[in-house]
Design an enzyme around this catalytic site. Sequence first.
Site, mmCIF file in Angstrom:
data_model
loop_
_atom_site.group_PDB
_atom_site.id
_atom_site.type_symbol
_atom_site.label_atom_id
_atom_site.label_comp_id
_atom_site.label_asym_id
_atom_site.label_seq_id
_atom_site.Cartn_x
_atom_site.Cartn_y
_atom_site.Cartn_z
ATOM 1 N N ARG A 55 -2.872 -12.194 -3.589
ATOM 2 C CA ARG A 55 -1.887 -11.175 -3.217
ATOM 3 C C ARG A 55 -1.786 -11.054 -1.702
ATOM 4 O O ARG A 55 -2.697 -11.445 -0.963
ATOM 5 C CB ARG A 55 -2.235 -9.814 -3.811
ATOM 6 C CG ARG A 55 -3.557 -9.210 -3.338
ATOM 7 C CD ARG A 55 -3.419 -8.194 -2.237
ATOM 8 N NE ARG A 55 -4.723 -7.822 -1.686
ATOM 9 C CZ ARG A 55 -5.274 -8.377 -0.638
ATOM 10 N NH1 ARG A 55 -4.673 -9.372 0.002
ATOM 11 N NH2 ARG A 55 -6.462 -7.970 -0.190
ATOM 12 N N HIS A 62 -7.267 -0.801 3.802
ATOM 13 C CA HIS A 62 -8.542 -0.053 3.759
ATOM 14 C C HIS A 62 -8.350 1.395 3.323
ATOM 15 O O HIS A 62 -9.032 2.292 3.836
ATOM 16 C CB HIS A 62 -9.258 -0.115 5.115
ATOM 17 C CG HIS A 62 -9.829 -1.467 5.416
ATOM 18 N ND1 HIS A 62 -11.048 -1.890 4.919
ATOM 19 C CD2 HIS A 62 -9.337 -2.510 6.127
ATOM 20 C CE1 HIS A 62 -11.282 -3.128 5.337
ATOM 21 N NE2 HIS A 62 -10.255 -3.530 6.054
ATOM 22 N N ASP A 64 -7.479 1.882 -0.258
ATOM 23 C CA ASP A 64 -7.640 1.934 -1.727
ATOM 24 C C ASP A 64 -8.971 2.571 -2.094
ATOM 25 O O ASP A 64 -9.048 3.407 -3.001
ATOM 26 C CB ASP A 64 -7.458 0.545 -2.387
ATOM 27 C CG ASP A 64 -8.355 -0.559 -1.852
ATOM 28 O OD1 ASP A 64 -9.025 -0.361 -0.807
ATOM 29 O OD2 ASP A 64 -8.398 -1.646 -2.483
ATOM 30 N N SER A 165 -7.136 -12.399 -1.187
ATOM 31 C CA SER A 165 -7.738 -12.013 -2.450
ATOM 32 C C SER A 165 -8.115 -13.168 -3.376
ATOM 33 O O SER A 165 -7.959 -13.065 -4.594
ATOM 34 C CB SER A 165 -6.763 -11.058 -3.156
ATOM 35 O OG SER A 165 -7.344 -10.482 -4.238
ATOM 36 N N SER A 166 -8.625 -14.230 -2.779
ATOM 37 C CA SER A 166 -9.090 -15.329 -3.629
ATOM 38 C C SER A 166 -10.277 -14.866 -4.473
ATOM 39 O O SER A 166 -10.435 -15.276 -5.625
ATOM 40 C CB SER A 166 -9.478 -16.542 -2.787
ATOM 41 O OG SER A 166 -10.489 -16.188 -1.871
ATOM 42 N N ASP A 217 -6.840 -5.337 -5.309
ATOM 43 C CA ASP A 217 -6.637 -6.765 -5.585
ATOM 44 C C ASP A 217 -6.635 -7.063 -7.079
ATOM 45 O O ASP A 217 -5.803 -7.809 -7.588
ATOM 46 C CB ASP A 217 -7.746 -7.593 -4.920
ATOM 47 C CG ASP A 217 -7.824 -7.327 -3.431
ATOM 48 O OD1 ASP A 217 -6.961 -6.601 -2.923
ATOM 49 O OD2 ASP A 217 -8.750 -7.847 -2.787
HETATM 50 P P1 NG1 Z 1 -9.600 -8.848 0.744
HETATM 51 O O1 NG1 Z 1 -8.548 -9.036 1.716
HETATM 52 O O2 NG1 Z 1 -9.380 -9.581 -0.525
HETATM 53 O O3 NG1 Z 1 -10.941 -9.071 1.313
HETATM 54 C C1 NG1 Z 1 -10.365 -6.242 0.577
HETATM 55 C C2 NG1 Z 1 -10.620 -5.448 -0.694
HETATM 56 C C3 NG1 Z 1 -9.443 -4.551 -1.090
HETATM 57 C C4 NG1 Z 1 -8.981 -3.707 0.089
HETATM 58 C C5 NG1 Z 1 -8.747 -4.611 1.323
HETATM 59 C C6 NG1 Z 1 -8.384 -3.850 2.564
HETATM 60 C C7 NG1 Z 1 -12.061 -6.554 -2.339
HETATM 61 C C8 NG1 Z 1 -12.128 -7.457 -3.493
HETATM 62 N N1 NG1 Z 1 -10.859 -6.355 -1.813
HETATM 63 O O4 NG1 Z 1 -9.468 -7.264 0.325
HETATM 64 O O5 NG1 Z 1 -9.821 -3.729 -2.178
HETATM 65 O O6 NG1 Z 1 -9.882 -2.680 0.380
HETATM 66 O O7 NG1 Z 1 -9.900 -5.391 1.615
HETATM 67 O O8 NG1 Z 1 -7.230 -3.118 2.375
HETATM 68 O O9 NG1 Z 1 -13.067 -6.041 -1.890
#
Ligand code: NG1
Length: 474
Positions: A55, A62, A64, A165-166, A217
């Site tokens: 996504r 930051h 959610d 979001s892998s 995600d």
């Molecule tokens: P990514 O970009 O996938 O590391 C992380 C968190 C999200 C959200 C974002 C910042 C995980 C799996 N994903 O995403 O929930 O907090 O950072 O907005 O921890």
Amino acid sequence: MSFEDSDYISANIVPIRDLPADLRQSERIQRILNEYQKHFGQSCRPLFLVRVPGRVNLIGEHIDYCGYSVLPMAIEQDIMMAVGPNDKSGQIHLANVDNQYPDVTINVMDLEFPKSIKWYHYFLCGYKGIVDKYCSMDVQSENQQQFPSINVIVHGTIPAASGLSSSSAMVCSSALSTLIAYHQSIFKISTPIPKLDIALLCTKCERYIGTDSGGMDQAIAMLAEKGSAKIIDFIPQLNATNVDLPDGVCWFIAHCGISMQKAVTAHYNTRVAETRLAAAIIARKLKIAGYKLGDQLWVVQQASAIPLAEMGEHLSSIFDLEKEFYTKSDICSILGIDTNEMEKTFLSRVSEPIEEFKLYQRAKHVYDEAYRVQEFRRICDTTKDVEHLGQLMIESHESCRDLYECSSPQLDELVALALENGAIGSRLTGAGWGGCTVSLVYEENAQDFETILSKNCKFVCRTNPSGGAIIYQI
Ligand code: NG1
């Protein structure tokens, strides 16, 4: 492994479809099927193919894990897993088409999440989450050794550690692969499981890896619909609603060249802890009744009855703006707790010692960003004023850079480059500290924009909202 196909075809349920002929013939699927046999033996056949997208978050970074809504869309890049049975029992055989990730066989009795994380640990998060949920501990301890073994080969097109979001795509695909492999034989589940439940479960089980993931995600991976971005709400419950993006513009993702594996650094969980500490101080200063230590920022804002639009400003009367940061002893004396309780409640998931806590800055980012998400959505629903959307993206990036300190010089340069070359808005996307930016660009400038950015970074692509998780019967 067998499924009642028709039960699963519903808007609330992850669809199960026959693998369409054109997809089967595609180079990618052929490669996955060939590699499956190469790794597991010529006589082995996968029965299912699970696809889960990555996504891009358009706005709402930051927040959610503070309980606030975010606005992502699924992308075309994804994780695919081909899943099939194996004649042994009690084992998971995992392989990856990309040979930088070595094959591994895991005994289902000893699933471990060590400090040094390997690629397949994300698979184990989803596996363990599903097994623990749908199989009682008694059944597990008596029968686990007899669980049918599964073969799984993974093929991913989402650049790893890039804010796309892998990791969640991997966790969600492994949860679905486990569900599809065991749902009748082991779990005895007779009714389909709603996507929402799987998203919530995957949010929890991704935490086995160590990050206190907020849920955006996994939610978009499961709930996305082709052609639409989504606003994801977490309060009062998880919900995803389509957002109509304006016409005449397009979205670009670009990689800044630096990757950030959030599970191996303390950055992400430190931010989660700082937001919870900020909430505790706000609750104490505003004398919020019913607040419990560890509650999220939305809890105190809602209980305070201060509108979200004003909350960021209000913080200057709560925090001491002369202080760049708070120390543990500052915090303990405001909250009236001792260091032990503070560490136990707020810092147990932070893997490195922290002595300085930037609480005003983090809370200000969260409340302002949450309001920007509301504004972004309102504009998409009403005027579709793209310049205004771009401005919100620019403000979001500045706040991530200056208040939340989750940008990096490379991300800042890439955002600047995008804005100098026709982007209406540009910002880091995902957790940050490296990874990707997302830019909003007028359709007529798209070609030039892509040409310039591709000269300067290793991965640029125009992106359209993709569909959510799907299972194909092969
Ligand atoms: P990514 O970009 O996938 O590391 C992380 C968190 C999200 C959200 C974002 C910042 C995980 C799996 N994903 O995403 O929930 O907090 O950072 O907005 O921890």
